[in-house]
Scaffold this motif. Structure first.
Motif, PDB file in Angstrom:
ATOM      1  N   VAL A   1       0.865  -1.181   0.000  1.00 47.62           N
ATOM      2  CA  VAL A   1       0.000   0.000   0.000  1.00 47.62           C
ATOM      3  C   VAL A   1       0.903   1.232   0.000  1.00 47.62           C
ATOM      4  O   VAL A   1       1.755   1.393   0.875  1.00 47.62           O
ATOM      5  CB  VAL A   1      -0.934  -0.001   1.226  1.00 47.62           C
ATOM      6  N   ARG A   2       0.743   2.076  -0.995  1.00 48.01           N
ATOM      7  CA  ARG A   2       1.598   3.256  -1.157  1.00 48.01           C
ATOM      8  C   ARG A   2       0.954   4.538  -0.622  1.00 48.01           C
ATOM      9  O   ARG A   2       1.657   5.446  -0.198  1.00 48.01           O
ATOM     10  CB  ARG A   2       1.924   3.472  -2.636  1.00 48.01           C
ATOM     11  N   CYS A   3      -0.377   4.631  -0.701  1.00 53.47           N
ATOM     12  CA  CYS A   3      -1.029   5.868  -0.268  1.00 53.47           C
ATOM     13  C   CYS A   3      -2.439   5.571   0.222  1.00 53.47           C
ATOM     14  O   CYS A   3      -3.075   4.610  -0.216  1.00 53.47           O
ATOM     15  CB  CYS A   3      -1.061   6.890  -1.403  1.00 53.47           C
ATOM     16  N   LEU A   4      -2.895   6.416   1.147  1.00 52.38           N
ATOM     17  CA  LEU A   4      -4.235   6.291   1.737  1.00 52.38           C
ATOM     18  C   LEU A   4      -4.753   7.683   2.040  1.00 52.38           C
ATOM     19  O   LEU A   4      -4.005   8.513   2.546  1.00 52.38           O
ATOM     20  CB  LEU A   4      -4.193   5.538   3.068  1.00 52.38           C
ATOM     21  N   ARG A   5      -6.038   7.931   1.771  1.00 52.46           N
ATOM     22  CA  ARG A   5      -6.635   9.218   2.119  1.00 52.46           C
ATOM     23  C   ARG A   5      -8.133   9.056   2.338  1.00 52.46           C
ATOM     24  O   ARG A   5      -8.820   8.384   1.566  1.00 52.46           O
ATOM     25  CB  ARG A   5      -6.432  10.279   1.029  1.00 52.46           C
ATOM     26  N   TYR A   6      -8.618   9.723   3.403  1.00 54.30           N
ATOM     27  CA  TYR A   6     -10.058   9.847   3.625  1.00 54.30           C
ATOM     28  C   TYR A   6     -10.611  10.905   2.691  1.00 54.30           C
ATOM     29  O   TYR A   6      -9.927  11.879   2.361  1.00 54.30           O
ATOM     30  CB  TYR A   6     -10.349  10.287   5.068  1.00 54.30           C
ATOM     31  N   THR A   7     -11.871  10.737   2.296  1.00 54.03           N
ATOM     32  CA  THR A   7     -12.566  11.788   1.557  1.00 54.03           C
ATOM     33  C   THR A   7     -12.904  12.917   2.538  1.00 54.03           C
ATOM     34  O   THR A   7     -12.945  12.685   3.751  1.00 54.03           O
ATOM     35  CB  THR A   7     -13.857  11.246   0.918  1.00 54.03           C
ATOM     36  N   PRO A   8     -13.134  14.126   2.045  1.00 49.35           N
ATOM     37  CA  PRO A   8     -13.421  15.243   2.954  1.00 49.35           C
ATOM     38  C   PRO A   8     -14.617  15.003   3.888  1.00 49.35           C
ATOM     39  O   PRO A   8     -14.616  15.474   5.014  1.00 49.35           O
ATOM     40  CB  PRO A   8     -13.685  16.422   2.017  1.00 49.35           C
ATOM     41  N   ASP A   9     -15.625  14.244   3.427  1.00 50.32           N
ATOM     42  CA  ASP A   9     -16.775  13.985   4.301  1.00 50.32           C
ATOM     43  C   ASP A   9     -16.541  12.789   5.227  1.00 50.32           C
ATOM     44  O   ASP A   9     -17.351  12.522   6.110  1.00 50.32           O
ATOM     45  CB  ASP A   9     -18.057  13.799   3.493  1.00 50.32           C
ATOM     46  N   GLY A  10     -15.455  12.053   5.025  1.00 55.00           N
ATOM     47  CA  GLY A  10     -15.112  10.938   5.892  1.00 55.00           C
ATOM     48  C   GLY A  10     -15.934   9.673   5.689  1.00 55.00           C
ATOM     49  O   GLY A  10     -15.742   8.690   6.401  1.00 55.00           O
ATOM     50  N   GLN A  11     -16.814   9.658   4.709  1.00 55.44           N
ATOM     51  CA  GLN A  11     -17.665   8.483   4.488  1.00 55.44           C
ATOM     52  C   GLN A  11     -16.911   7.321   3.852  1.00 55.44           C
ATOM     53  O   GLN A  11     -17.267   6.160   4.048  1.00 55.44           O
ATOM     54  CB  GLN A  11     -18.870   8.851   3.609  1.00 55.44           C
TER      55      GLN A  11
END
Length: 161
Positions: A129-139
């Motif tokens: 796994v190289r990258c991870l990000r939550y969406t702005p609304d966190g859903q």
């Protein structure tokens, strides 16, 4: 105005993470280093929260949460199941109650922000796994892997849409 909004409104800050474990904050107007913090190992990932006045940093064996202005340590968790020596990253949920992390072991894990306890573990990639990000609304959150795939995960998989 929130601290995060204030930080976004002053685009004169540059952050640089290094292999020696340092994270430096520079003022782009003066080209001067205004803050530095030494972390657990080579910095693999830095995320500036849109919702909270925090940076999330994956380095060495730790995920650290720093004040975005001063780089003062707010909290750090040593990861026993993941390391960030060669790759990987972390992302803080917009509510600040959990974070995700992943690396060479192919798994995506969800941790409690306060305790660092692992809440969930997900398999979906066939490479690190190289990258991870939550969406702005966190859903939802997205993860990207060396295997060329991007996965979209529900933050609360048991809830119906």
């Amino acid at each position: 105005r929130s601290d995060a909004a204030e930080a976004a409104a002053t685009p004169s800050c540059i952050l640089a993470g290094a292999d020696d474990g340092s994270l430096c904050k520079f003022d782009s107007r003066s080209n001067e280093r205004v803050a530095v913090v030494d972390l657990d190992g080579a910095v693999q990932d830095v995320e500036a929260s849109n919702a909270l006045p925090m940076l999330t940093v994956a380095a060495g064996d730790q995920v650290s949460f720093l004040d975005h202005r001063t780089l003062a340590l707010i909290r750090a968790h040593t990861m026993t199941s993941i390391n960030f020596r060669n790759e990987g990253g972390a992302s803080l949920h917009p509510a600040g109650d959990r974070f995700i992390a992943g690396g060479a072991d192919l798994w995506v894990r969800v941790f409690d922000f306060e305790t660092g306890e692992e809440r969930e573990c997900h398999k979906g990639h066939h490479g690190p796994v190289r990258c991870l990000r939550y969406t702005p609304d966190g859903q939802t959150y997205a993860t990207g892997s060396e295997d060329g795939t991007i996965r979209i995960w529900k933050t609360h998989p048991d809830e119906s849409p």
